[in-house]
Write a protein that holds these residues in place. Structure first.
Motif, PDB file in Angstrom:
ATOM      1  N   LYS A  94      63.219  89.606 102.510  1.00 57.06           N
ATOM      2  CA  LYS A  94      64.678  89.231 102.371  1.00 57.06           C
ATOM      3  C   LYS A  94      64.690  88.491 100.956  1.00 57.06           C
ATOM      4  O   LYS A  94      65.612  88.721 100.010  1.00 57.06           O
ATOM      5  N   MET A  95      63.755  87.635 100.855  1.00 61.90           N
ATOM      6  CA  MET A  95      63.453  86.861  99.544  1.00 61.90           C
ATOM      7  C   MET A  95      63.478  87.378  98.224  1.00 61.90           C
ATOM      8  O   MET A  95      64.250  87.554  97.367  1.00 61.90           O
ATOM      9  N   TYR A  96      62.396  88.470  98.138  1.00 58.81           N
ATOM     10  CA  TYR A  96      62.354  89.153  96.910  1.00 58.81           C
ATOM     11  C   TYR A  96      63.398  90.047  96.583  1.00 58.81           C
ATOM     12  O   TYR A  96      63.840  90.209  95.283  1.00 58.81           O
ATOM     13  N   PRO A  97      64.109  90.777  97.463  1.00 62.51           N
ATOM     14  CA  PRO A  97      65.068  91.814  97.295  1.00 62.51           C
ATOM     15  C   PRO A  97      66.144  91.026  96.780  1.00 62.51           C
ATOM     16  O   PRO A  97      67.017  91.475  95.859  1.00 62.51           O
ATOM     17  N   SER A 105      69.622  80.875  92.633  1.00 65.76           N
ATOM     18  CA  SER A 105      68.816  79.881  93.245  1.00 65.76           C
ATOM     19  C   SER A 105      68.794  80.255  94.716  1.00 65.76           C
ATOM     20  O   SER A 105      69.225  81.066  95.277  1.00 65.76           O
ATOM     21  N   TYR A 106      67.493  79.565  95.218  1.00 68.53           N
ATOM     22  CA  TYR A 106      67.417  79.918  96.777  1.00 68.53           C
ATOM     23  C   TYR A 106      67.125  78.715  97.272  1.00 68.53           C
ATOM     24  O   TYR A 106      66.077  77.901  97.233  1.00 68.53           O
ATOM     25  N   VAL A 129      67.271  76.741  90.855  1.00 69.79           N
ATOM     26  CA  VAL A 129      66.731  75.826  91.758  1.00 69.79           C
ATOM     27  C   VAL A 129      66.260  76.542  92.945  1.00 69.79           C
ATOM     28  O   VAL A 129      66.761  77.305  93.384  1.00 69.79           O
ATOM     29  N   LEU A 130      64.830  76.545  93.183  1.00 73.27           N
ATOM     30  CA  LEU A 130      64.170  77.128  94.031  1.00 73.27           C
ATOM     31  C   LEU A 130      63.580  76.293  95.127  1.00 73.27           C
ATOM     32  O   LEU A 130      62.876  75.181  94.768  1.00 73.27           O
ATOM     33  N   GLU A 131      63.703  76.682  96.489  1.00 77.28           N
ATOM     34  CA  GLU A 131      63.161  75.754  97.570  1.00 77.28           C
ATOM     35  C   GLU A 131      61.538  75.795  97.321  1.00 77.28           C
ATOM     36  O   GLU A 131      61.125  76.891  96.852  1.00 77.28           O
ATOM     37  N   SER A 132      60.909  74.768  97.763  1.00 78.04           N
ATOM     38  CA  SER A 132      59.627  74.634  97.160  1.00 78.04           C
ATOM     39  C   SER A 132      58.663  75.634  97.773  1.00 78.04           C
ATOM     40  O   SER A 132      57.650  76.183  97.207  1.00 78.04           O
ATOM     41  N   GLN A 133      58.831  76.109  99.050  1.00 80.02           N
ATOM     42  CA  GLN A 133      58.041  77.140  99.684  1.00 80.02           C
ATOM     43  C   GLN A 133      58.411  78.477  99.001  1.00 80.02           C
ATOM     44  O   GLN A 133      57.604  79.196  98.758  1.00 80.02           O
ATOM     45  N   VAL A 134      59.707  78.688  98.368  1.00 75.52           N
ATOM     46  CA  VAL A 134      60.101  79.897  97.875  1.00 75.52           C
ATOM     47  C   VAL A 134      59.290  80.004  96.450  1.00 75.52           C
ATOM     48  O   VAL A 134      58.775  80.831  95.887  1.00 75.52           O
ATOM     49  N   ALA A 135      59.468  78.919  95.770  1.00 76.44           N
ATOM     50  CA  ALA A 135      58.668  78.516  94.237  1.00 76.44           C
ATOM     51  C   ALA A 135      57.132  78.849  94.725  1.00 76.44           C
ATOM     52  O   ALA A 135      56.508  79.728  93.773  1.00 76.44           O
ATOM     53  N   ARG A 141      52.702  85.383  94.137  1.00 76.98           N
ATOM     54  CA  ARG A 141      52.869  86.660  93.956  1.00 76.98           C
ATOM     55  C   ARG A 141      52.614  87.110  92.571  1.00 76.98           C
ATOM     56  O   ARG A 141      51.666  88.192  92.490  1.00 76.98           O
ATOM     57  N   PHE A 142      52.927  86.242  91.641  1.00 74.84           N
ATOM     58  CA  PHE A 142      52.696  86.615  90.086  1.00 74.84           C
ATOM     59  C   PHE A 142      51.255  86.484  89.907  1.00 74.84           C
ATOM     60  O   PHE A 142      50.768  86.659  88.710  1.00 74.84           O
TER      61      PHE A 142
END
Length: 217
Positions: A94-97, A105-106, A129-135, A141-142
């Protein structure tokens, strides 16, 4: 001095109590104005078209059109609008798509009201702004090396593929040369090239690769 206009926010979430709670809290925040609420993606698009919000707080999991598709369509229709995902989900599917669809932001629904308000104001300034876990997930990934979308054997020339197929059939260098009407040195030249492209060290490994990938016929 002209007074700064409030950031116009549209809420899109299929849980009514979530919308009520968000609206009640954010309406008390300076510089933020809630212009509408939608319980599904289609209604969200309709209200976005009508109210032209600066920011949309978007849930991901909704019946009918989910937050990913709603975000994608909203970005096509109103590319200047900033979508802030507000969800309970952190899974990659869900996150990446939704980020690829254009989410700005997420955040997670466990975020404090002040954090959500700060993210809205940041979006108004053009800051994500990204949630720390998302960041953290994004950084990991990168950091991974890019993977080639093609298999190694797809890089072989037609002649190299012919040599590989005959090699996999158990033919000697002389037999390969005779069948392809080329010299032994040319056969060895093609073998050196195909070994390098396939990442193998000898004839045996090349033959195993060919059989595993159905190239020996």
């Amino acid at each position: 001095m002209e007074e700064q206009q409030p950031i116009r926010v549209l809420l899109v979430d299929d849980h009514e109590m979530v919308r009520i709670g968000l609206a009640a809290v954010l309406d008390t925040e300076e510089g933020i104005e809630i212009v509408g609420e939608a319980g599904n993606g289609l209604d969200g698009l309709r209200l976005a078209k009508a109210y032209k919000p600066d920011v949309v707080l978007m849930d991901l999991v909704m019946e009918g059109m989910d937050g990913i598709e709603t975000t994608r369509r909203l970005m096509e229709e109103q590319p200047d609008c900033k979508v802030i995902v507000l969800t309970s989900f952190l899974d990659d599917e869900k996150m990446y798509p939704v980020i690829e669809a254009g989410a700005f932001s997420y955040l997670l629904k466990t975020s404090r009201a002040s954090e959500i308000a700060d993210a809205i104001r940041a979006a108004g300034r053009g800051q994500s702004v990204l949630e720390s876990q998302v960041a953290s997930k994004m950084m990991n990934r990168f950091r991974k090396p890019a993977q080639s979308s093609s298999a190694p054997h797809e890089e072989l020339t037609d002649r190299e593929m012919e040599v590989l197929q005959l090699l996999a059939q158990g033919k000697s260098n002389q037999e390969i040369a005779d069948e392809l009407f080329i010299g032994i040195k040319t056969v060895k030249y093609h073998m050196t090239n195909l070994f390098g492209k396939l990442g193998v060290e000898d004839r045996t490994q090349a033959a195993i690769y060919a059989h595993r990938h159905g190239l020996a016929e």
